[in-house]
Scaffold this motif. Structure first.
Motif, PDB file in Angstrom:
ATOM      1  N   THR A 111       0.841  -1.189   0.000  1.00  7.69           N
ATOM      2  CA  THR A 111       0.000   0.000   0.000  1.00  7.69           C
ATOM      3  C   THR A 111       0.882   1.247   0.000  1.00  7.69           C
ATOM      4  O   THR A 111       2.096   1.175   0.229  1.00  7.69           O
ATOM      5  CB  THR A 111      -0.895   0.049   1.248  1.00  7.69           C
ATOM      6  OG1 THR A 111      -0.048   0.148   2.415  1.00  7.69           O
ATOM      7  CG2 THR A 111      -1.783  -1.184   1.353  1.00  7.69           C
TER       8      THR A 111
ATOM      9  N   GLY B  93      -5.563   9.139   1.863  1.00  4.35           N
ATOM     10  CA  GLY B  93      -6.606   8.189   2.218  1.00  4.35           C
ATOM     11  C   GLY B  93      -7.721   8.147   1.188  1.00  4.35           C
ATOM     12  O   GLY B  93      -8.584   7.275   1.236  1.00  4.35           O
TER      13      GLY B  93
ATOM     14  N   THR C 103     -13.711   8.546  -4.643  1.00  2.00           N
ATOM     15  CA  THR C 103     -13.420   7.455  -3.720  1.00  2.00           C
ATOM     16  C   THR C 103     -14.694   6.688  -3.381  1.00  2.00           C
ATOM     17  O   THR C 103     -14.710   5.451  -3.369  1.00  2.00           O
ATOM     18  CB  THR C 103     -12.783   8.000  -2.431  1.00  2.00           C
ATOM     19  OG1 THR C 103     -11.621   8.776  -2.766  1.00  2.00           O
ATOM     20  CG2 THR C 103     -12.377   6.870  -1.502  1.00  2.00           C
TER      21      THR C 103
ATOM     22  N   GLU D 255     -14.470   1.316   0.217  1.00  2.00           N
ATOM     23  CA  GLU D 255     -13.879   0.755   1.432  1.00  2.00           C
ATOM     24  C   GLU D 255     -12.813   1.674   2.030  1.00  2.00           C
ATOM     25  O   GLU D 255     -12.532   1.623   3.238  1.00  2.00           O
ATOM     26  CB  GLU D 255     -13.283  -0.630   1.148  1.00  2.00           C
ATOM     27  CG  GLU D 255     -11.980  -0.653   0.386  1.00  2.00           C
ATOM     28  CD  GLU D 255     -12.133  -0.516  -1.126  1.00  2.00           C
ATOM     29  OE1 GLU D 255     -11.120  -0.642  -1.823  1.00  2.00           O
ATOM     30  OE2 GLU D 255     -13.273  -0.279  -1.580  1.00  2.00           O
ATOM     31  N   LEU D 256     -12.234   2.559   1.196  1.00  2.00           N
ATOM     32  CA  LEU D 256     -11.221   3.484   1.704  1.00  2.00           C
ATOM     33  C   LEU D 256     -11.815   4.508   2.673  1.00  2.00           C
ATOM     34  O   LEU D 256     -11.112   5.046   3.524  1.00  2.00           O
ATOM     35  CB  LEU D 256     -10.542   4.219   0.545  1.00  2.00           C
ATOM     36  CG  LEU D 256      -9.725   3.366  -0.426  1.00  2.00           C
ATOM     37  CD1 LEU D 256      -9.196   4.219  -1.561  1.00  2.00           C
ATOM     38  CD2 LEU D 256      -8.582   2.669   0.300  1.00  2.00           C
TER      39      LEU D 256
ATOM     40  N   LEU E 150     -13.724   3.975   5.060  1.00  2.00           N
ATOM     41  CA  LEU E 150     -13.845   3.440   6.412  1.00  2.00           C
ATOM     42  C   LEU E 150     -12.736   3.956   7.319  1.00  2.00           C
ATOM     43  O   LEU E 150     -12.908   4.028   8.537  1.00  2.00           O
ATOM     44  CB  LEU E 150     -13.814   1.905   6.371  1.00  2.00           C
ATOM     45  CG  LEU E 150     -14.959   1.226   5.610  1.00  2.00           C
ATOM     46  CD1 LEU E 150     -14.737  -0.283   5.550  1.00  2.00           C
ATOM     47  CD2 LEU E 150     -16.301   1.548   6.257  1.00  2.00           C
ATOM     48  N   ASN E 151     -11.607   4.327   6.735  1.00  2.00           N
ATOM     49  CA  ASN E 151     -10.470   4.809   7.513  1.00  2.00           C
ATOM     50  C   ASN E 151     -10.221   6.296   7.310  1.00  2.00           C
ATOM     51  O   ASN E 151      -9.138   6.794   7.630  1.00  2.00           O
ATOM     52  CB  ASN E 151      -9.207   4.021   7.128  1.00  2.00           C
ATOM     53  CG  ASN E 151      -9.341   2.547   7.422  1.00  2.00           C
ATOM     54  OD1 ASN E 151      -9.824   2.163   8.482  1.00  2.00           O
ATOM     55  ND2 ASN E 151      -8.925   1.713   6.478  1.00  2.00           N
ATOM     56  N   THR E 152     -11.222   6.998   6.774  1.00  2.00           N
ATOM     57  CA  THR E 152     -11.075   8.421   6.499  1.00  2.00           C
ATOM     58  C   THR E 152     -11.946   9.244   7.439  1.00  2.00           C
ATOM     59  O   THR E 152     -13.124   8.951   7.622  1.00  2.00           O
ATOM     60  CB  THR E 152     -11.475   8.732   5.037  1.00  2.00           C
ATOM     61  OG1 THR E 152     -10.669   7.943   4.153  1.00  2.00           O
ATOM     62  CG2 THR E 152     -11.278  10.210   4.723  1.00  2.00           C
ATOM     63  N   GLU E 153     -11.345  10.262   8.044  1.00  2.00           N
ATOM     64  CA  GLU E 153     -12.102  11.150   8.929  1.00  2.00           C
ATOM     65  C   GLU E 153     -12.890  12.154   8.084  1.00  2.00           C
ATOM     66  O   GLU E 153     -12.307  12.919   7.313  1.00  2.00           O
ATOM     67  CB  GLU E 153     -11.153  11.884   9.878  1.00  2.00           C
ATOM     68  CG  GLU E 153     -11.864  12.710  10.935  1.00  2.00           C
ATOM     69  CD  GLU E 153     -10.907  13.317  11.944  1.00  2.00           C
ATOM     70  OE1 GLU E 153     -11.327  14.226  12.668  1.00  2.00           O
ATOM     71  OE2 GLU E 153      -9.739  12.876  11.996  1.00  2.00           O
TER      72      GLU E 153
END
Length: 245
Positions: A94, A173, A215, A221-222, A224-227
């Motif tokens: 990644t 992200g 996105t 799915e990206l 999910l980890n993005t604020e």
């Protein structure tokens, strides 16, 4: 940074290491790249580096001895290098991993062929196992080239614009926003007016929303980890509602 590659086919790297950004990075002395044929460390007159697996089975395995000897020959400083095994079973590569590896002083890549490696290479020699995707290649060379290119472009001074790697897809992200250049109109296709406005606050807002939409539509799915801000969460809820109508 010093990067060493151990390969049975070192000639495969000539074009890649001698072109484009990797060539410029070496000219700027941001990185030193070398490739070694580890047959030289086989320890036998036939330069054999593979053998049949104990217990039977198809194919041949790379022996432990030549790889251990080659790595030991390359490790001439007190600093322990990251030793990376290119392998389909490894951690999925990644952008975050590229950024992590770019902080190292020395990397050694092991490129295998045949059916795999003696397990002692995994257990006692390497520090990382990396895969570039859920598929199998003939050998680890193409994967190593991919990882090396991704890492080297992150080194200070390698890219002309210091902001370029920061704005790349995955670095934030999110996928990167759409971009345009001159002319402002081509065959009736126009550049979005906001990009011509000169209002940088509006431009930044537009780019963030476009990046978010791209996105959400392509790699949800990206997220999910993005604020996300409350406004951005509402935007996504609206897109989902419109999609389900």
């Amino acid at each position: 940074m010093n990067i060493h590659v151990l390969s049975l086919f070192p000639e495969m790297f000539n074009g890649v290491f001698g072109s484009s950004i990797l060539k410029k990075a070496q000219e700027k002395q941001a990185v030193s790249l070398s490739v070694t044929d580890f047959r030289a460390y086989s320890g036998n007159k036939h330069h054999q580096v593979d053998d049949y697996p104990y217990g039977g089975g198809a194919g041949m395995l790379l022996k432990a001895e030549p790889l251990f000897r080659a790595v030991e020959a390359l490790t001439t400083t007190s600093t322990k290098p990251r030793i990376i095994l290119m392998c389909p079973q490894g951690e999925r590569f990644t952008q975050a991993k590229a950024e992590e590896l770019a902080q190292e002083e020395e990397l050694i890549f092991l490129c295998g062929h045949y059916e795999g490696y003696d397990e002692r290479v995994r257990e006692h020699l390497v520090t990382d196992e990396i895969s570039i995707g859920d598929f199998v290649l003939t050998g680890g060379e193409l994967g190593a080239m991919t990882v090396i290119d991704s890492v080297v472009r992150l080194l200070p001074g390698v890219l002309g614009n210091g902001e370029s790697p920061v704005q790349d897809s995955f670095s934030t992200g999110l996928l990167e926003h759409p971009q345009y250049t001159r002319p402002a109109e081509f065959r009736g296709m126009k550049v979005p007016s906001v990009l011509l406005s000169g209002n940088h606050a509006h431009i930044d807002q537009w780019r963030r929303q476009q990046s978010l939409y791209r996105t959400w539509s392509r790699r949800p799915e990206l997220l999910l980890n993005t604020e996300l801000t409350p406004t951005e969460q509402k935007l996504i809820a609206q897109w989902e509602k419109e999609t389900n109508i």
